[in-house]
Design an enzyme around this catalytic site. Structure first.
Site, short mmCIF file in Angstrom:
data_model
loop_
_atom_site.label_atom_id
_atom_site.label_comp_id
_atom_site.label_asym_id
_atom_site.label_seq_id
_atom_site.Cartn_x
_atom_site.Cartn_y
_atom_site.Cartn_z
CB CYS A 2 -0.97 -0.01 1.12
SG CYS A 2 -2.07 -1.35 1.45
NE ARG A 27 4.64 1.42 -0.27
CZ ARG A 27 5.60 1.12 0.57
NH1 ARG A 27 6.89 1.19 0.05
NH2 ARG A 27 5.25 0.60 1.84
CD1 TRP A 74 -0.77 -6.04 -3.32
CD2 TRP A 74 -0.78 -6.90 -1.36
NE1 TRP A 74 -0.36 -7.55 -3.51
CE2 TRP A 74 -0.54 -8.14 -2.18
CE3 TRP A 74 -0.87 -7.16 -0.07
CZ2 TRP A 74 -0.41 -9.24 -1.68
CZ3 TRP A 74 -0.80 -8.47 0.43
CH2 TRP A 74 -0.36 -9.42 -0.28
CG ASN A 100 1.68 0.40 4.20
OD1 ASN A 100 1.32 -0.83 4.09
ND2 ASN A 100 2.78 0.81 3.99
N GLY A 101 -0.79 -1.55 6.43
CA GLY A 101 -0.27 -2.41 7.29
C GLY A 101 -1.32 -3.41 7.65
CD GLU A 485 15.51 -13.38 -9.74
OE1 GLU A 485 15.02 -14.07 -8.68
OE2 GLU A 485 15.13 -12.37 -10.17
CE LYS A 489 12.17 -10.83 -11.71
NZ LYS A 489 12.84 -10.82 -10.37
CD GLU A 492 8.40 -11.61 -9.40
OE1 GLU A 492 8.34 -11.35 -8.30
OE2 GLU A 492 9.39 -11.64 -10.04
CG HIS A 508 16.16 -37.04 -8.03
ND1 HIS A 508 16.17 -38.60 -7.88
CD2 HIS A 508 17.32 -36.59 -7.98
CE1 HIS A 508 17.71 -38.69 -7.89
NE2 HIS A 508 18.07 -37.58 -8.02
CE LYS A 607 11.03 -3.11 -6.76
NZ LYS A 607 11.16 -4.03 -7.31
C1 G6P Z 1 8.30 -8.83 -3.35
C2 G6P Z 1 9.00 -8.27 -4.57
C3 G6P Z 1 10.31 -8.90 -5.01
C4 G6P Z 1 11.32 -8.93 -3.80
C5 G6P Z 1 10.71 -9.47 -2.55
C6 G6P Z 1 11.60 -9.15 -1.35
O1 G6P Z 1 8.18 -10.21 -3.49
O2 G6P Z 1 7.84 -8.34 -5.76
O3 G6P Z 1 10.86 -8.29 -5.98
O4 G6P Z 1 12.28 -9.87 -3.96
O5 G6P Z 1 9.57 -8.90 -2.30
O6 G6P Z 1 11.79 -7.89 -1.19
P1 G6P Z 1 12.98 -6.87 -0.66
O7 G6P Z 1 12.45 -5.43 -0.84
O8 G6P Z 1 13.08 -7.51 0.89
O9 G6P Z 1 14.23 -7.47 -1.33
#
Ligand code: G6P
Length: 612
Positions: A2, A27, A74, A100-101, A485, A489, A492, A508, A607
């Protein structure tokens, strides 16, 4: 998650808030809204969907006001809808609040309020807190500030809240615990936001509000207090950020802009720290605490998401170079179990935002047990940066695309330098190896640049495979976390199901999925595992899987086994992940955009994850 924005001053508040919300959309973007106050009239407007939808719905509304608050959501409590969007209005309609929270004990408070006859218009914990505040205000005949203080002492959970009040023409009351809040100081005006991006174009002077602090913000005055009603002197910091860094600068999306920024962000990260000619690394965060670091019994790395993948690569690198045992753990797991943390332990916390709730709380727990915290953080001045005993910023600049790209390569560059610095002091690396890795590291920005020049080749591959329903990513050694990763990606931002696996482990289980429809991405650069991974490619080929490989320039074996391949410049295997991840970032970007997905704001994600 948020995003929150507030303004009080002499400008029109709505344009400032709207622009700020657009900057904070990373956010969360389930709904958005604003509350504007003018001449005793408090108007709340809100809308499900992205900020652009709010903007459209605002046409024709009365937006004339010099004070207001805005929110981009969010969803946690209550589905995304107009009704659950913030700001919320109190039962009397006299207060408006954004949050926010999460208020964890909201259910109990809500029941009490229902017993008193309160009715709720939304399913949110926020409306509960707001009516709780109003109830205290009315019963105690107290000011809003007092009521907020009393209420906050009784709630558990995380919050950053902003409130405005019909009868108070120019004051915003704000408070935080666990969710970020920055206040920008202007001339006769104040700006409030979850991060500095909505503030940067108006002022560079900011105050980062700490947990359990309450701010009373008027155009000409900023008063900070703790929840015990004692005044605190605001600590003013100068922002080191330019407006251009948070704008798209001609690119279609922030994500692709950030991918293409990597030669310069990695360069910025190395600058002033790495001197390959002199053969030195200067990292004050490491050097000042070198005894603690070289004598660590073990290192624990705590992180989430992409940052956790950087931690996995760091585990391999630190164990190899420093001979210190390393464990990597999801912060969310660490915080809820009963982990063994001893005094001599070093915790490395990795976070782009520096605000991830799980990481932050895990660190508080480790710190209580006497661990030394070393933060690898991108957002300057963020909560994780501040809780750390020492650390090193990644200097990647603001990352706005929800999928992390440049922050990840910055993390790898920092962690590599940290490992080299410790190894050098500890005497676990030969001079020759140290120097050669320094030289290799120095060449990374140029090599990333060379990879990006061939981005069109990846685009063609993306177009070919964009309709696949599943992907498998395989790598070994240092490139195994890169496979994780790559899969993350793609999931996502293209919504394609993807799994990352250590290439040998594929036998496996995942091999059962292989048929002529399954694209399998191999990270198969020339390293000590190369022959082994070539065998794994043979195994996939024999089962008619479609092989896409990331190979080292000059390799003739892996391309021969692949349906498609992309070559990267040769690099030491410890350095290779910073390079091999780039084509995978591009692959997910091009698949996502080919499918018409808003890659900067993929569904359900946010994010900065400030909820557990
Ligand atoms: C969210 C974001 C990711 C990020 C993760 C950890 O899931 O979408 O891109 O890697 O949080 O966030 P941080 O800010 O702690 O790296």
């Amino acid at each position: 998650m948020c995003g929150i924005v507030g303004y009080t001053g002499s400008r029109q508040a709505y344009p400032v808030i709207l622009k700020g919300l657009k900057r904070l959309e990373y956010r969360g973007y389930d709904s958005s809204g604003v509350a504007l106050l003018k001449d005793g009239e408090l108007n709340v407007y809100k809308k499900k969907g992205k900020v652009a939808e709010l903007e459209e719905s605002m046409i024709g509304n009365n937006i004339d006001a010099q004070i207001g608050i805005g929110h981009t959501r969010w969803a946690t409590h209550g589905e995304p809808s107009d009704r659950n969007a913030h700001p919320h209005s109190s039962a009397s309609g006299k207060l408006a609040m954004i949050h926010n929270g999460i208020i964890e004990n909201y259910a109990l408070i809500k029941q009490d309020l229902i017993n008193k006859g309160y009715e709720f218009k939304s399913d949110t914990d926020t409306e509960v807190l707001l009516n709780f505040i109003e109830d205290i205000q009315q019963n105690n005949n107290s000011t809003l500030e007092e009521a907020v203080r009393i209420a906050l002492k009784r709630v558990t959970g995380a919050y950053c809240i902003l409130l405005i009040e019909q009868d108070n023409p120019d004051t915003i009351i704000a408070a935080r615990k666990g969710s970020p809040l920055v206040i920008g100081i202007g001339k006769g005006e104040h700006f409030l936001a979850s991060d500095a991006s909505p503030i940067i174009e108006y002022t560079k002077e900011v105050v980062y509000v700490n947990d359990y602090e309450l701010a009373i913000v008027k155009p000409d005055e900023l008063i900070l207090k703790n929840l015990g009603n004692e005044k605190i002197t605001p600590y003013i910091t100068k922002l080191d950020m330019e407006l251009a860094a948070i704008e798209k600068g001609g690119y279609d999306h922030f994500m692709i802009k950030e991918i293409f920024e990597q030669p310069s962000t990695i360069f910025d990260c190395l600058r002033g720290r790495l001197d390959a000619k002199e053969g030195v690394i200067r990292m004050s965060g490491v050097d000042k605490h070198i005894d603690q670091l070289i004598n660590a019994n073990r290192i624990m790395i705590l992180a989430c998401g992409t940052s956790w993948h950087a931690g996995l690569i760091a585990e391999y690198i630190i164990e190899e170079l420093c001979r210190i045992p390393v464990e990597v753990e999801y912060a969310s797991e660490f915080r809820y179990r009963n982990p063994i943390v001893n005094k001599g332990d070093v915790i490395i916390a990795i976070s782009q935002s520096g605000e991830t709730a799980d990481t932050l709380v895990a660190l508080e727990k480790a710190k209580e047990n006497g661990a030394f915290i070393f933060g690898v953080v991108n957002a300057v001045g963020s909560s994780i940066a501040r809780i750390s005993n020492a650390g090193a910023y990644t200097h990647a600049g603001p990352e706005i695309g929800v999928a992390s790209t440049k922050a990840f390569t910055g993390q790898l560059a920092v962690l590599m330098m940290v490992a080299l610095d410790i190894a050098k002091h500890k005497g676990t690396i030969s001079d020759e190896r140290y120097k050669s890795l320094l030289l290799e590291l120095e060449e990374v920005p140029e090599k990333v640049n060379a990879i990006l020049k061939n981005a069109e080749d990846i685009k063609k591959i993306a177009e070919k495979y964009k309709d696949a329903s599943d992907f498998l990513f395989l790598g070994r050694g240092y490139n195994f976390p890169v496979a994780l990763e790559g899969a993350l990606k793609l999931k996502e931002i293209s919504y394609i199901h993807a799994e990352g696996y250590p290439a040998a482990e594929m036998k496996h289980g995942p091999i059962a999925l292989v048929d002529e429809n399954l694209p399998v991405v191999f990270i198969a650069t020339k390293d000590m595992y190369h022959e082994k991974i070539v065998s794994n490619m043979q195994e996939i080929k024999a089962r008619k899987g479609k092989i896409i490989s990331i190979v080292t320039e000059g390799d003739t074996v892996s391309p021969g086994l692949s349906n498609d391949f992309f070559a990267i410049p040769p690099a030491d295997e410890l350095i290779a992940p910073i390079l091999t991840v780039i084509p995978l970032q591009l692959l997910s970007y091009y698949v996502g955009t080919a499918k018409g997905i808003d890659v900067d704001k993929p569904r359900n994600l946010a994010k900065s994850v400030t909820v557990e």
